[in-house]
Design an enzyme around this catalytic site. Structure first.
Site, PDB file in Angstrom:
ATOM      1  N   GLY A  29       0.773  -1.235   0.000  1.00  0.00           N
ATOM      2  CA  GLY A  29       0.000   0.000   0.000  1.00  0.00           C
ATOM      3  C   GLY A  29       0.800   1.277   0.000  1.00  0.00           C
ATOM      4  O   GLY A  29       0.266   2.351   0.316  1.00  0.00           O
ATOM      5  N   ASP A  97       7.497   8.942  -4.534  1.00  0.00           N
ATOM      6  CA  ASP A  97       7.225   7.512  -4.639  1.00  0.00           C
ATOM      7  C   ASP A  97       8.402   6.810  -5.318  1.00  0.00           C
ATOM      8  O   ASP A  97       9.174   7.443  -6.041  1.00  0.00           O
ATOM      9  CB  ASP A  97       5.935   7.285  -5.431  1.00  0.00           C
ATOM     10  N   GLU A  98       8.511   5.515  -5.078  1.00  0.00           N
ATOM     11  CA  GLU A  98       9.599   4.686  -5.628  1.00  0.00           C
ATOM     12  C   GLU A  98      10.963   5.309  -5.327  1.00  0.00           C
ATOM     13  O   GLU A  98      11.880   5.311  -6.151  1.00  0.00           O
ATOM     14  CB  GLU A  98       9.420   4.501  -7.145  1.00  0.00           C
TER      15      GLU A  98
END
Length: 211
Positions: A29, A97-98
């Protein structure tokens, strides 16, 4: 008495900026939380940027396996994050993100944005690669972040134990050599990833019926 509203702007300088790192295996998530956090901060009148690198969609987006998505800025190795952010009129926060795929220098730049420019940074990514070796960027975040949070949203190994590690599967076999970054997903692609418990990541057993 001053009435407070959910959509009122957060006062500038109300608190110190923070660098937070949220990590966990695939399917736990991370991207969903990144999108939710961006939504929540935006509702409070805050202005932010959403960054990503090597998203599963193959494009400059943050996407979640439950179907959520948002356009994002693609982080390439040569991108100076301080210059990117200070080039905007006002930025209150970053959603990264990432982040495990960023360079170590870019992690240092995120810390600079927090400490020198008062910008909140919320970073999301894997901690370790398919060999269970920590990504350099994730390691630096463990060293620098104000808060480190493990996300574990019922990700299970095929045996029912908690899924902690991401195994790279090629030709139906778990592999332990190769480039650190090879983009894949959890589907039936030639190179795919499977979340495993520590025991089965070490043994290489993928369970019956896996493809």
């Amino acid at each position: 008495m001053t009435e407070s509203f959910a959509l009122s702007a957060v006062p500038s300088g109300a608190r110190d900026a923070v660098l937070k790192f949220y990590f966990g295996p695939m399917d736990c998530g991370k991207s969903t939380l990144a999108l939710q956090m961006n939504y929540n901060h935006g509702r409070q009148g805050r202005r932010g940027l959403v960054l990503t690198k090597h998203d599963r969609s193959g494009g400059p987006q943050v996407t979640s396996r439950i179907g959520l998505g948002l356009d994002a800025i693609e982080v390439v190795d040569s991108l100076d994050l301080v210059a990117l952010v200070t080039g905007h009129d006002r930025i209150d926060y970053l959603i990264c993100d990432e982040v495990c795929f960023y360079t170590v220098d870019q992690i240092e730049q995120l810390a600079d944005l927090v400490d020198d420019h008062g910008i909140d940074v919320y970073a999301f990514g894997l901690a370790s690669d398919f060999r269970s070796v920590m990504f350099p960027a994730a390691q630096r975040l463990f060293e620098l972040a104000d808060e480190v949070c493990r996300l574990q949203v019922e990700v299970l190994c095929w045996c029912g134990r908690p899924g902690l590690l991401n195994g790279r599967i090629v030709g139906g076999q778990l592999v332990r050599t190769g480039e650190q970054v090879v983009i894949g997903d959890t589907d039936a692609s030639p190179v795919r990833y499977q979340v495993l418990c520590r025991r089965h990541h070490r043994s290489g057993l993928l369970g019956e019926g896996t493809f």
